[in-house]
Design a protein around this motif. Structure first.
Motif, short mmCIF file in Angstrom:
data_model
loop_
_atom_site.label_atom_id
_atom_site.label_comp_id
_atom_site.label_asym_id
_atom_site.label_seq_id
_atom_site.Cartn_x
_atom_site.Cartn_y
_atom_site.Cartn_z
N LEU A 127 0.84 -1.20 0.00
CA LEU A 127 0.00 0.00 0.00
C LEU A 127 0.88 1.25 0.00
CD1 LEU A 127 -2.87 1.29 0.28
CD2 LEU A 127 -2.48 1.21 2.76
N ALA A 128 1.89 1.27 0.85
CA ALA A 128 2.78 2.42 0.94
C ALA A 128 3.54 2.62 -0.38
CB ALA A 128 3.76 2.24 2.10
N SER A 129 3.96 1.53 -1.00
CA SER A 129 4.65 1.62 -2.28
C SER A 129 3.74 2.21 -3.35
CB SER A 129 5.13 0.23 -2.69
OG SER A 129 5.78 0.28 -3.92
N CYS A 130 2.48 1.81 -3.35
CA CYS A 130 1.51 2.38 -4.30
C CYS A 130 1.33 3.87 -4.06
CB CYS A 130 0.16 1.67 -4.18
SG CYS A 130 0.18 -0.02 -4.76
N ALA A 131 1.40 4.28 -2.80
CA ALA A 131 1.23 5.69 -2.47
C ALA A 131 2.36 6.55 -3.01
CB ALA A 131 1.14 5.85 -0.95
N ASP A 132 3.51 5.97 -3.23
CA ASP A 132 4.66 6.71 -3.74
C ASP A 132 4.62 6.91 -5.25
OD1 ASP A 132 6.31 7.85 -1.92
OD2 ASP A 132 7.81 6.27 -1.92
N ALA A 133 3.65 6.36 -5.93
CA ALA A 133 3.58 6.45 -7.39
C ALA A 133 2.80 7.68 -7.84
CB ALA A 133 2.96 5.17 -7.96
N SER A 134 2.84 8.75 -7.07
CA SER A 134 2.00 9.91 -7.36
C SER A 134 2.43 10.70 -8.60
CB SER A 134 1.96 10.84 -6.15
OG SER A 134 3.26 11.27 -5.84
N SER A 135 3.55 10.37 -9.20
CA SER A 135 3.97 11.09 -10.41
C SER A 135 3.59 10.32 -11.68
CB SER A 135 5.49 11.31 -10.37
OG SER A 135 6.16 10.06 -10.36
N ALA A 136 2.75 9.31 -11.54
CA ALA A 136 2.35 8.50 -12.69
C ALA A 136 1.61 9.35 -13.71
CB ALA A 136 1.48 7.34 -12.23
N ILE A 141 -3.94 5.50 -12.43
CA ILE A 141 -2.87 5.12 -11.50
C ILE A 141 -2.61 6.25 -10.52
CG2 ILE A 141 -0.40 4.58 -11.32
CD1 ILE A 141 -0.68 3.08 -13.99
N TRP A 142 -2.61 7.49 -11.02
CA TRP A 142 -2.39 8.65 -10.17
C TRP A 142 -3.48 8.74 -9.11
CZ3 TRP A 142 -4.61 13.33 -8.84
CH2 TRP A 142 -3.75 14.26 -8.26
N ALA A 143 -4.74 8.52 -9.49
CA ALA A 143 -5.85 8.58 -8.53
C ALA A 143 -5.72 7.48 -7.47
CB ALA A 143 -7.18 8.46 -9.26
N ARG A 144 -5.36 6.27 -7.90
CA ARG A 144 -5.16 5.16 -6.93
C ARG A 144 -4.01 5.48 -5.98
NH1 ARG A 144 -5.85 0.16 -11.13
NH2 ARG A 144 -8.12 0.25 -11.23
N SER A 145 -2.96 6.05 -6.51
CA SER A 145 -1.82 6.43 -5.69
C SER A 145 -2.24 7.45 -4.63
CB SER A 145 -0.71 7.01 -6.57
OG SER A 145 0.32 7.54 -5.78
N GLY A 146 -3.04 8.41 -5.03
CA GLY A 146 -3.53 9.43 -4.10
C GLY A 146 -4.38 8.82 -2.99
N ARG A 147 -5.22 7.84 -3.34
CA ARG A 147 -6.04 7.17 -2.31
C ARG A 147 -5.16 6.35 -1.37
NH1 ARG A 147 -9.45 6.58 -6.85
NH2 ARG A 147 -8.83 4.42 -7.14
N ALA A 148 -4.15 5.69 -1.91
CA ALA A 148 -3.23 4.92 -1.07
C ALA A 148 -2.48 5.84 -0.12
CB ALA A 148 -2.25 4.13 -1.94
N LYS A 149 -2.02 6.99 -0.61
CA LYS A 149 -1.30 7.95 0.24
C LYS A 149 -2.22 8.47 1.34
CE LYS A 149 1.88 11.76 0.34
NZ LYS A 149 2.56 11.34 1.53
N LEU A 150 -3.47 8.74 1.00
CA LEU A 150 -4.43 9.20 2.00
C LEU A 150 -4.59 8.17 3.12
CD1 LEU A 150 -6.42 11.34 2.98
CD2 LEU A 150 -8.15 10.25 1.53
N LEU A 151 -4.69 6.89 2.75
CA LEU A 151 -4.81 5.84 3.77
C LEU A 151 -3.57 5.78 4.67
CD1 LEU A 151 -6.41 2.93 1.72
CD2 LEU A 151 -7.46 4.19 3.61
N VAL A 152 -2.40 5.85 4.07
CA VAL A 152 -1.17 5.81 4.85
C VAL A 152 -1.10 7.00 5.81
CG1 VAL A 152 1.36 5.97 4.73
CG2 VAL A 152 0.12 4.45 3.17
#
Length: 178
Positions: A127-136, A141-152
């Motif tokens: 989950l944390a790794s997905c959150a780091d993909a915010s430059s996709a 993918i960018w939206a999923r990354s943002g949701r993962a970062k919000l959870l973390v």
């Protein structure tokens, strides 16, 4: 540029890298020689992990503390009972279990294969790794990354709130360069 208000406060930079502390001291000396002369010791540096810092602390300001260093800054503020501002980064480096019970249970339930192989800590690392993909470049993918970062980050703020005091998770918007 930085604006400092001395008002009896001391500023301490803590970093595990000697070079970072050397840069701090050089920049303070170069940018504010009169301040260094009139307020010796106003800004100082400690070379250690945040978890090891045992000097004075009236507030914690943590900027770009990678991975678990942001958690360590929050824990320092909680231990000392002082206010804090933390702007985390590099969440993909986190290697821990989630602190929120519901997130722990959700990761365990939704990733049974991952849970069996690496435990909930492994699922949280994904989950944390997905959150780091915010430059996709891909919007999905960018939206999923943002949701993962919000959870973390919700997990972090919940842990900080459990330690006491008022906590808020704020999103800093992009600037236009002005």
């Amino acid at each position: 540029h930085v604006i400092l208000s001395a008002a009896g406060a001391r500023f301490v930079g803590v970093d595990m890298k000697v070079r970072s502390i050397e840069l701090l001291e050089q920049r303070v000396a170069a940018s504010a020689p009169q301040l260094s002369a009139t307020h010796p010791g106003l800004v100082s540096g400690w070379v250690c992990l945040i978890q090891e810092y045992d000097g004075p602390c009236e507030a914690v300001v943590s900027l770009h503390a990678c991975g678990g260093a942001s958690d360590a800054a929050l824990e320092l503020a909680a231990r000392r009972g002082v206010p804090f501002v933390v702007s985390p980064c590099c969440v993909g480096k986190l290697q821990r279990k989630p602190r929120l019970c519901w997130l722990h249970e959700a990761l365990e339930a939704s990733h049974p294969g991952v849970g069996a192989a690496a435990g909930v800590e492994g699922a949280f690392a994904i989950l944390a790794s997905c959150a780091d993909a915010s430059s996709a470049a891909d919007a999905q993918i960018w939206a999923r990354s943002g949701r993962a970062k919000l959870l973390v980050e919700q997990d972090r703020v919940a842990a900080a709130c459990e330690a006491g005091g008022h906590c808020e998770l704020l999103e800093l918007g992009a600037t236009d360069g002005a």
